[in-house]
Write a protein that holds these residues in place. Sequence first.
Motif, PDB file in Angstrom:
ATOM      1  N   VAL A 185       0.870  -1.178   0.000  1.00 47.27           N
ATOM      2  CA  VAL A 185       0.000   0.000   0.000  1.00 47.27           C
ATOM      3  C   VAL A 185       0.903   1.223   0.000  1.00 47.27           C
ATOM      4  N   ALA A 186       0.747   2.069  -1.027  1.00 46.93           N
ATOM      5  CA  ALA A 186       1.593   3.256  -1.149  1.00 46.93           C
ATOM      6  C   ALA A 186       0.730   4.494  -1.279  1.00 46.93           C
ATOM      7  N   LEU A 187       1.192   5.576  -0.653  1.00 45.63           N
ATOM      8  CA  LEU A 187       0.520   6.869  -0.723  1.00 45.63           C
ATOM      9  C   LEU A 187       1.440   7.859  -1.410  1.00 45.63           C
ATOM     10  N   GLU A 188       0.852   8.662  -2.290  1.00 46.96           N
ATOM     11  CA  GLU A 188       1.615   9.680  -3.007  1.00 46.96           C
ATOM     12  C   GLU A 188       0.790  10.944  -3.114  1.00 46.96           C
ATOM     13  N   SER A 189       1.368  12.063  -2.730  1.00 50.29           N
ATOM     14  CA  SER A 189       0.666  13.341  -2.797  1.00 50.29           C
ATOM     15  C   SER A 189       0.425  13.716  -4.258  1.00 50.29           C
ATOM     16  N   GLU A 190      -0.798  14.135  -4.560  1.00 52.71           N
ATOM     17  CA  GLU A 190      -1.185  14.578  -5.899  1.00 52.71           C
ATOM     18  C   GLU A 190      -2.068  15.803  -5.772  1.00 52.71           C
ATOM     19  N   THR A 191      -2.251  16.503  -6.861  1.00 52.47           N
ATOM     20  CA  THR A 191      -3.165  17.631  -6.867  1.00 52.47           C
ATOM     21  C   THR A 191      -4.560  17.130  -6.504  1.00 52.47           C
ATOM     22  N   GLY A 192      -5.171  17.758  -5.523  1.00 49.06           N
ATOM     23  CA  GLY A 192      -6.524  17.383  -5.132  1.00 49.06           C
ATOM     24  C   GLY A 192      -6.587  16.277  -4.106  1.00 49.06           C
ATOM     25  N   GLY A 193      -5.459  15.793  -3.619  1.00 47.71           N
ATOM     26  CA  GLY A 193      -5.511  14.744  -2.611  1.00 47.71           C
ATOM     27  C   GLY A 193      -4.295  13.851  -2.606  1.00 47.71           C
ATOM     28  N   THR A 194      -4.542  12.587  -2.351  1.00 50.14           N
ATOM     29  CA  THR A 194      -3.474  11.597  -2.234  1.00 50.14           C
ATOM     30  C   THR A 194      -3.821  10.379  -3.077  1.00 50.14           C
ATOM     31  N   ALA A 195      -2.863   9.959  -3.881  1.00 52.41           N
ATOM     32  CA  ALA A 195      -3.033   8.726  -4.655  1.00 52.41           C
ATOM     33  C   ALA A 195      -2.761   7.545  -3.733  1.00 52.41           C
ATOM     34  N   VAL A 196      -3.678   6.593  -3.735  1.00 55.99           N
ATOM     35  CA  VAL A 196      -3.519   5.354  -2.977  1.00 55.99           C
ATOM     36  C   VAL A 196      -3.331   4.241  -3.992  1.00 55.99           C
ATOM     37  N   ARG A 197      -2.220   3.538  -3.847  1.00 54.14           N
ATOM     38  CA  ARG A 197      -1.942   2.427  -4.754  1.00 54.14           C
ATOM     39  C   ARG A 197      -1.819   1.150  -3.932  1.00 54.14           C
ATOM     40  N   VAL A 198      -2.559   0.135  -4.353  1.00 56.81           N
ATOM     41  CA  VAL A 198      -2.510  -1.167  -3.694  1.00 56.81           C
ATOM     42  C   VAL A 198      -2.075  -2.180  -4.739  1.00 56.81           C
ATOM     43  N   HIS A 199      -1.038  -2.926  -4.396  1.00 53.06           N
ATOM     44  CA  HIS A 199      -0.549  -3.974  -5.295  1.00 53.06           C
ATOM     45  C   HIS A 199      -0.472  -5.256  -4.480  1.00 53.06           C
ATOM     46  N   GLN A 200      -0.992  -6.345  -5.027  1.00 51.55           N
ATOM     47  CA  GLN A 200      -0.988  -7.616  -4.320  1.00 51.55           C
ATOM     48  C   GLN A 200      -0.271  -8.654  -5.167  1.00 51.55           C
ATOM     49  N   ASP A 201       0.730  -9.302  -4.564  1.00 49.45           N
ATOM     50  CA  ASP A 201       1.524 -10.342  -5.217  1.00 49.45           C
ATOM     51  C   ASP A 201       1.250 -11.699  -4.592  1.00 49.45           C
ATOM     52  N   ARG A 202       1.842 -12.700  -5.208  1.00 44.95           N
ATOM     53  CA  ARG A 202       1.773 -14.086  -4.737  1.00 44.95           C
ATOM     54  C   ARG A 202       0.354 -14.634  -4.849  1.00 44.95           C
ATOM     55  N   LEU A 203      -0.326 -14.228  -5.907  1.00 43.75           N
ATOM     56  CA  LEU A 203      -1.655 -14.762  -6.198  1.00 43.75           C
ATOM     57  C   LEU A 203      -1.498 -15.898  -7.206  1.00 43.75           C
ATOM     58  N   LEU A 204      -2.354 -16.900  -7.086  1.00 44.33           N
ATOM     59  CA  LEU A 204      -2.248 -18.097  -7.921  1.00 44.33           C
ATOM     60  C   LEU A 204      -3.198 -18.022  -9.106  1.00 44.33           C
ATOM     61  N   GLY A 205      -2.763 -17.398 -10.168  1.00 40.79           N
ATOM     62  CA  GLY A 205      -3.520 -17.401 -11.407  1.00 40.79           C
ATOM     63  C   GLY A 205      -4.429 -16.216 -11.600  1.00 40.79           C
ATOM     64  N   PRO A 206      -4.962 -16.124 -12.821  1.00 41.64           N
ATOM     65  CA  PRO A 206      -5.777 -14.971 -13.193  1.00 41.64           C
ATOM     66  C   PRO A 206      -7.094 -14.851 -12.421  1.00 41.64           C
ATOM     67  N   ALA A 207      -7.703 -15.939 -12.043  1.00 44.66           N
ATOM     68  CA  ALA A 207      -8.980 -15.859 -11.318  1.00 44.66           C
ATOM     69  C   ALA A 207      -8.777 -15.220  -9.941  1.00 44.66           C
ATOM     70  N   GLU A 208      -7.744 -15.646  -9.233  1.00 47.02           N
ATOM     71  CA  GLU A 208      -7.444 -15.033  -7.933  1.00 47.02           C
ATOM     72  C   GLU A 208      -7.094 -13.562  -8.093  1.00 47.02           C
ATOM     73  N   ARG A 209      -6.302 -13.275  -9.103  1.00 47.91           N
ATOM     74  CA  ARG A 209      -5.882 -11.889  -9.344  1.00 47.91           C
ATOM     75  C   ARG A 209      -7.102 -11.006  -9.606  1.00 47.91           C
ATOM     76  N   GLN A 210      -8.028 -11.484 -10.410  1.00 49.78           N
ATOM     77  CA  GLN A 210      -9.240 -10.715 -10.726  1.00 49.78           C
ATOM     78  C   GLN A 210     -10.112 -10.528  -9.490  1.00 49.78           C
ATOM     79  N   ASP A 211     -10.275 -11.584  -8.695  1.00 45.73           N
ATOM     80  CA  ASP A 211     -11.073 -11.482  -7.469  1.00 45.73           C
ATOM     81  C   ASP A 211     -10.497 -10.437  -6.527  1.00 45.73           C
ATOM     82  N   GLN A 212      -9.187 -10.460  -6.331  1.00 50.38           N
ATOM     83  CA  GLN A 212      -8.549  -9.513  -5.424  1.00 50.38           C
ATOM     84  C   GLN A 212      -8.576  -8.091  -5.998  1.00 50.38           C
TER      85      GLN A 212
END
Length: 129
Positions: free
Chosen positions: A72-99
Amino acid sequence: MTVPATPDDLWQQLLADWLPLWLGTDTIPQMVGAPLHRRGSVRGRVVGCHVGRRLRLRWTPPTLDHETEIDVALESETGGTAVRVHQDRLLGPAERQDQLLRWESRLRELTEALGAEQERLRQREAEGI
């Protein structure tokens, strides 16, 4: 996704309220190596933390039978803060899509809640409260 809050305010809310709710943990510590607990059992651990900007966790989602990594990363941007969430170690495209759908929904909830809070504050200021 950009939310209407400063990085400092958002960091505090994420750790105190939102991430424990979303991850199903009691708290989110800011110390590398600290466990993530839920009612006495360990649900994961903190593997990286740059206070106020980035948090990396190993965590087993309740719907999966294996550990994943969340950044989970936060970055200051115009108008607020960008929140980026990246999840690794998922098993395949179905899990990735669900998450992906899960995190998109959570970030929408966050944006709506913060927007509603800002609107309440604006109304109070307009009423002189």
